[in-house]
Design a protein around this motif. Structure first.
Motif, PDB file in Angstrom:
ATOM      1  N   PRO A   1      52.241  34.392  40.380  1.00 27.07           N
ATOM      2  CA  PRO A   1      50.915  34.426  40.008  1.00 27.07           C
ATOM      3  C   PRO A   1      50.552  35.377  39.101  1.00 27.07           C
ATOM      4  CG  PRO A   1      51.205  35.190  42.006  1.00 27.07           C
ATOM      5  CD  PRO A   1      52.612  34.757  41.803  1.00 27.07           C
ATOM      6  N   ASP A   2      50.790  36.662  39.136  1.00 28.85           N
ATOM      7  CA  ASP A   2      50.245  37.685  38.272  1.00 28.85           C
ATOM      8  C   ASP A   2      50.545  37.242  36.788  1.00 28.85           C
ATOM      9  OD1 ASP A   2      49.340  38.882  40.309  1.00 28.85           O
ATOM     10  OD2 ASP A   2      50.960  40.538  40.683  1.00 28.85           O
ATOM     11  N   VAL A   3      51.633  36.976  36.663  1.00 35.56           N
ATOM     12  CA  VAL A   3      52.231  36.551  35.175  1.00 35.56           C
ATOM     13  C   VAL A   3      51.524  35.506  34.562  1.00 35.56           C
ATOM     14  CG1 VAL A   3      54.155  36.007  33.513  1.00 35.56           C
ATOM     15  CG2 VAL A   3      54.572  37.662  35.345  1.00 35.56           C
ATOM     16  N   PHE A   4      51.545  34.250  35.614  1.00 32.20           N
ATOM     17  CA  PHE A   4      50.853  33.101  35.399  1.00 32.20           C
ATOM     18  C   PHE A   4      49.347  33.318  35.031  1.00 32.20           C
ATOM     19  CE2 PHE A   4      48.385  29.239  36.362  1.00 32.20           C
ATOM     20  CZ  PHE A   4      48.971  28.257  35.625  1.00 32.20           C
ATOM     21  N   ASN A   5      48.852  34.035  35.820  1.00 31.47           N
ATOM     22  CA  ASN A   5      47.051  34.182  35.664  1.00 31.47           C
ATOM     23  C   ASN A   5      46.716  35.064  34.249  1.00 31.47           C
ATOM     24  OD1 ASN A   5      46.567  33.014  37.861  1.00 31.47           O
ATOM     25  ND2 ASN A   5      46.425  34.606  39.087  1.00 31.47           N
ATOM     26  N   THR A   6      47.892  35.858  34.046  1.00 30.86           N
ATOM     27  CA  THR A   6      47.600  36.760  32.906  1.00 30.86           C
ATOM     28  C   THR A   6      47.743  35.856  31.633  1.00 30.86           C
ATOM     29  OG1 THR A   6      48.405  38.931  33.963  1.00 30.86           O
ATOM     30  CG2 THR A   6      48.400  38.801  31.439  1.00 30.86           C
ATOM     31  N   THR A   7      48.744  35.038  31.564  1.00 31.75           N
ATOM     32  CA  THR A   7      49.156  33.939  30.562  1.00 31.75           C
ATOM     33  C   THR A   7      47.949  33.081  30.596  1.00 31.75           C
ATOM     34  OG1 THR A   7      51.500  34.332  31.018  1.00 31.75           O
ATOM     35  CG2 THR A   7      50.683  32.496  29.775  1.00 31.75           C
ATOM     36  N   LEU A   8      47.518  32.472  31.446  1.00 31.45           N
ATOM     37  CA  LEU A   8      46.224  31.784  31.484  1.00 31.45           C
ATOM     38  C   LEU A   8      45.022  32.219  30.971  1.00 31.45           C
ATOM     39  CD1 LEU A   8      45.235  28.873  32.547  1.00 31.45           C
ATOM     40  CD2 LEU A   8      44.621  30.056  34.780  1.00 31.45           C
ATOM     41  N   VAL A   9      44.534  33.478  31.437  1.00 38.07           N
ATOM     42  CA  VAL A   9      43.402  33.853  30.982  1.00 38.07           C
ATOM     43  C   VAL A   9      43.481  34.449  29.539  1.00 38.07           C
ATOM     44  CG1 VAL A   9      41.920  36.366  31.192  1.00 38.07           C
ATOM     45  CG2 VAL A   9      42.855  34.823  33.196  1.00 38.07           C
ATOM     46  N   SER A  10      44.693  34.765  28.860  1.00 34.47           N
ATOM     47  CA  SER A  10      44.789  35.149  27.550  1.00 34.47           C
ATOM     48  C   SER A  10      44.726  34.113  26.974  1.00 34.47           C
ATOM     49  CB  SER A  10      46.355  35.684  27.321  1.00 34.47           C
ATOM     50  OG  SER A  10      46.782  35.945  26.078  1.00 34.47           O
TER      51      SER A  10
END
Length: 161
Positions: free
Chosen positions: A147-156
């Protein structure tokens, strides 16, 4: 939605996506026990078997695996549905990818199933403004498993113009 109502979509994020019109090169034999249980009306067994399939695999995060199992079991009744309410696209999406004009982020787990990774490649190459990202150590449920990597990627992606 992006094909039928393009005016309603500004950006599109596809995480471990399927694709209408995509033909499997090999049957998903691991799915047969799930389907057999569902066809027999044993929705609880179908759900339990579904949890054990490669699509539901989550490694290294027992809490997330438990949450996913709970969600699947809470929705076991879905295996009793005899028809799919979705209206198929004609022609299917795989033949219309060039119609998608908005920015698209295709997110895949690098340990996902081969056919899902192939679908990701088809989407990324068939949509003009698509970007494909592979998240290391993630399977099919990439947003749950990492979730952390996914969310960072998504927000970017969402913050970009």
């Amino acid at each position: 939605l992006a094909l039928v109502h393009p005016d309603r979509v500004v950006k599109l994020v596809l995480a471990s996506p399927g694709l209408t019109g995509y033909a499997l090169k090999q049957p998903l034999t691991w799915f047969q026990p799930v389907w057999t249980a569902a066809q027999a009306g044993n929705t609880e067994l179908a759900a339990k078997l579904w949890i054990q399939t490669p699509l539901m695999a989550i490694e290294g995060n027992p809490a997330a695996a438990s949450r996913v199992a709970d969600i699947v079991m809470d929705n076991a009744r879905l295996w009793s549905y005899s028809t799919n309410p979705d209206q198929p696209l004609t022609p299917p999406a795989i033949q219309r990818l060039s119609e998608i004009r908005c920015p698209v982020l295709v997110v895949l787990g690098d340990a996902d199933l081969p056919h899902i990774k192939e679908i990701g490649e088809i989407l990324a190459s068939g949509i003009a403004r698509a970007q494909r990202v592979s998240i290391a150590g993630a399977h099919h449920l990439v947003s749950v498993e990492r979730p952390d990597v996914f969310n960072t990627t998504l927000v970017s992606f969402l913050r970009r113009d």
